[in-house]
Enzyme design. Structure first.
Site, mmCIF file in Angstrom:
data_model
loop_
_atom_site.group_PDB
_atom_site.id
_atom_site.type_symbol
_atom_site.label_atom_id
_atom_site.label_comp_id
_atom_site.label_asym_id
_atom_site.label_seq_id
_atom_site.Cartn_x
_atom_site.Cartn_y
_atom_site.Cartn_z
ATOM 1 C CE LYS A 106 -1.726 1.643 4.007
ATOM 2 N NZ LYS A 106 -1.107 3.168 4.397
ATOM 3 C CG ASN A 107 2.421 2.518 3.606
ATOM 4 O OD1 ASN A 107 1.311 2.892 3.410
ATOM 5 N ND2 ASN A 107 3.038 2.247 4.768
ATOM 6 N NE ARG A 121 0.987 11.930 7.231
ATOM 7 C CZ ARG A 121 1.433 13.252 7.501
ATOM 8 N NH1 ARG A 121 0.321 13.942 7.703
ATOM 9 N NH2 ARG A 121 2.525 13.554 7.185
ATOM 10 C CG ASP A 177 -3.623 5.715 9.975
ATOM 11 O OD1 ASP A 177 -4.682 5.229 9.585
ATOM 12 O OD2 ASP A 177 -2.689 5.080 9.485
ATOM 13 C CG ASP A 222 3.013 1.171 9.523
ATOM 14 O OD1 ASP A 222 2.878 2.192 10.377
ATOM 15 O OD2 ASP A 222 2.919 1.603 8.214
HETATM 16 C C1 UD1 Z 1 4.691 6.533 6.297
HETATM 17 C C2 UD1 Z 1 3.621 5.421 6.189
HETATM 18 C C3 UD1 Z 1 3.256 4.973 7.614
HETATM 19 C C4 UD1 Z 1 4.512 4.607 8.525
HETATM 20 C C5 UD1 Z 1 5.374 5.830 8.600
HETATM 21 C C6 UD1 Z 1 6.597 5.719 9.382
HETATM 22 C C7 UD1 Z 1 2.513 5.922 4.061
HETATM 23 C C8 UD1 Z 1 1.331 6.162 3.392
HETATM 24 N N1 UD1 Z 1 2.379 5.935 5.384
HETATM 25 O O1 UD1 Z 1 3.788 7.616 6.853
HETATM 26 O O2 UD1 Z 1 2.416 3.646 7.413
HETATM 27 O O3 UD1 Z 1 3.891 4.473 9.734
HETATM 28 O O4 UD1 Z 1 5.791 6.253 7.022
HETATM 29 O O5 UD1 Z 1 7.229 4.623 9.025
HETATM 30 O O6 UD1 Z 1 3.621 5.461 3.303
HETATM 31 N N2 UD1 Z 1 6.835 14.451 10.628
HETATM 32 C C9 UD1 Z 1 7.063 15.791 11.032
HETATM 33 N N3 UD1 Z 1 6.994 16.775 10.001
HETATM 34 C C10 UD1 Z 1 6.801 16.339 8.603
HETATM 35 C C11 UD1 Z 1 6.719 14.865 8.136
HETATM 36 C C12 UD1 Z 1 6.864 13.901 9.215
HETATM 37 O O7 UD1 Z 1 7.235 16.028 12.099
HETATM 38 O O8 UD1 Z 1 6.764 17.210 7.660
HETATM 39 C C13 UD1 Z 1 6.971 13.482 11.832
HETATM 40 C C14 UD1 Z 1 5.716 12.500 11.854
HETATM 41 O O9 UD1 Z 1 4.782 13.243 12.807
HETATM 42 C C15 UD1 Z 1 6.178 11.409 12.324
HETATM 43 C C16 UD1 Z 1 7.528 11.198 11.825
HETATM 44 O O10 UD1 Z 1 7.991 12.579 11.241
HETATM 45 O O11 UD1 Z 1 6.460 11.391 13.909
HETATM 46 C C17 UD1 Z 1 7.597 10.146 10.668
HETATM 47 O O12 UD1 Z 1 6.755 10.376 9.643
HETATM 48 P P1 UD1 Z 1 6.708 10.097 8.250
HETATM 49 O O13 UD1 Z 1 8.135 9.171 7.969
HETATM 50 O O14 UD1 Z 1 6.665 11.267 7.168
HETATM 51 O O15 UD1 Z 1 5.402 9.086 7.938
HETATM 52 P P2 UD1 Z 1 4.624 9.304 6.683
HETATM 53 O O16 UD1 Z 1 5.205 9.476 5.464
HETATM 54 O O17 UD1 Z 1 3.430 10.240 7.076
#
Ligand code: UD1
Length: 456
Positions: A55-56, A133, A157, A345
């Site tokens: 999915k991701n 998201r 989520d 996850d």
């Molecule tokens: C993706 C995955 C999700 C997984 C996560 C971490 C998808 C659709 N989702 O989510 O299933 O749990 O990676 O492996 O691929 N953060 C910030 N600012 C930002 C971006 C992120 O503070 O601009 C923080 C987030 O709040 C979190 C951390 O960084 O605490 C990691 O987030 P991120 O790796 O960006 O996760 P996603 O890409 O949203």
């Protein structure tokens, strides 16, 4: 041996679709009375189950098609709610998206065909974006392709705030300017220019957005402290096939040489390591012996090592992964970390396994605040779990007891189904539509392994 997951069933009529979400679309329908999964625990699992595409990864590959006009073919895309929603996002921008039945002469998987027109509307509307998201990853490709974008701020989520500041700062380093108001982020980037981007955290989404903008920027972009997930490598692999020049994907430093033009390609989505982990946890909980076909040990070796320490036997199989559990597991400690660490996850699955393991395990969440809501549900099944800030202390009990519980997000929902497999009596998981966001036919695949599980 029974084979689960290979018969994907009918894929519906093959018709081109454009425009907004049809009223009867299952992805937009309100939860119904079949929104529950009923599990009867106690039966060991056996047989072979095949994982789908990640999915991701699939969601990001779909966003990447915005970068090039023409007909793209994505193979092994899971037919799940989030993919249907991303298809709607692309349709709302002018793309034609359809599922195509398996072509036996090429491979045995269905294809998601995306016909990206020469002109697209660079707007991602709130009605669609608020529901998942991952839609924020259209921002980078839209800026690269159109020089402007208007994207609603994402929902997603239910586990705490998920900011996009790193996405915006990274894109700003390439020359984009943003204005955020009324729930939308509006970006302008008439001339993207390569730059060095140092991420303060290896964010998956930020890395993907920056890569997809940088492929069309003038000059060289270097992303340091980039996310290293296999899904990032998959995205960069597809972009390189499209004509991009990216090196270092899968490492902490990604170097992107901008190009003037990209073209459509056919690409096969990397297997879903989180789905694979779900079946490993299922056999860990229920006992038995299974093969998880297409699972890649090299994408989940730390998890497999952890499950090995707990007493499961897991090894590479010509088909994927072989896994066996024939006794009560032992408790271990674990912390979630960016890849190659233990993925956040996986955590609900690990906490579930620990809930009946021998001893005490401490699980530490390092990525998302508030990602422990499912713990209350496990407690309703008799688990002995205490949470303190971002730690969970899990004292294994002999056996969980089936109970009515509620899924709050995709992985928590799947973990509760897994918990039910090892519980005494009946477990009813409500709000199962969360599970459908990330799993294609979880119930059918588990049932084919011998689990007593059904959609009620
Ligand atoms: C993706 C995955 C999700 C997984 C996560 C971490 C998808 C659709 N989702 O989510 O299933 O749990 O990676 O492996 O691929 N953060 C910030 N600012 C930002 C971006 C992120 O503070 O601009 C923080 C987030 O709040 C979190 C951390 O960084 O605490 C990691 O987030 P991120 O790796 O960006 O996760 P996603 O890409 O949203």
């Amino acid at each position: 041996m029974p084979v689960a997951g290979e018969d994907t069933g009918g894929t519906g009529p093959v018709v081109w679709q454009t425009g907004s979400v049809p009223a009867a679309d299952p992805t937009t329908a309100a939860p119904t009375s079949v929104d529950r999964i009923v599990v009867h625990g106690g039966d060991p699992l056996s047989g072979r189950v095949r994982v789908g595409g990640a999915k991701n990864s699939a969601l990001k590959l779909m966003a990447a098609t915005l970068l090039a006009p023409g007909v793209h073919e994505l193979v092994r895309v899971p037919r799940i709610t989030d993919v249907e929603l991303m298809a709607e996002v692309l349709r709302s921008m002018g793309a034609r998206v359809r599922w195509r039945d398996p072509d036996a002469s090429l491979d045995d998987d269905r294809v998601l065909e995306i016909d990206m027109p020469a002109t697209i509307t660079p707007v991602a509307p709130y009605e669609l974006v608020e529901r998942f998201r991952a839609s924020i990853v259209v921002l980078g490709p839209l800026l690269a392709r159109c020089g402007e974008a208007r994207v609603a701020l994402p929902g997603g989520d239910d586990f705490g705030p998920r900011p996009i500041d790193m996405h915006l700062r990274g894109l700003a380093a390439l020359g984009a300017e943003f204005d955020t108001s009324h729930g939308y982020v509006e970006g302008r980037a008439p001339n993207l220019v390569g730059s060095r981007v140092l991420l303060e955290f290896p964010s998956v989404g930020a890395t993907e957005n920056i890569v997809m903008a940088a492929v069309r920027a003038k000059g060289t972009t270097t992303i340091d402290n980039a996310a290293r997930e296999p899904e990032i490598a998959d995205l960069c692999g597809m972009l390189n096939k499209m004509g991009a020049r990216i090196e270092g994907a899968g490492s902490s430093t990604i170097v992107i040489e901008g190009v003037d033009e990209l073209g459509p390609v056919r690409h096969r989505v990397v297997p879903d390591r989180i789905e694979a982990a779900t079946y490993l946890a299922a056999v860990g909980m229920a006992g038995g012996e299974i093969v998880v076909a297409d699972a890649r040990l090299d994408h989940m070796d730390l998890l497999c090592q952890k499950l090995g320490e707990m007493g499961m036997r897991i090894s590479a199989d010509p088909d994927g992964l072989w896994a066996m559990a024939n006794r009560r597991l032992r408790a271990v400690d674990c912390s979630t970390l960016p890849y190659p660490g233990i993925a956040t996850d996986y955590k609900p699955l690990i906490v579930t396994l620990l809930s009946t393991a021998e001893g005490v395990g401490i699980v530490t969440e390092n990525l998302f605040a508030g990602r422990f809501r499912y713990v209350d549900e496990l407690r309703r099944m008799g688990a002995d779990i205490r949470t303190e800030a971002h730690h969970a202390v899990v004292r294994g009990v002999e056996r969980l007891s089936g109970a009515p519980v509620r899924a709050h997000d995709i992985r928590a929902g799947a973990a509760l189904v897994v918990a039910g497999l090892g519980a005494e009596g009946e477990t009813v998981v409500a709000d199962a539509h969360h599970v459908d966001r990330g799993y294609e036919d979880l119930v059918g695949k588990l049932a084919a392994l011998g689990a007593r599980v059904e959609r009620a």
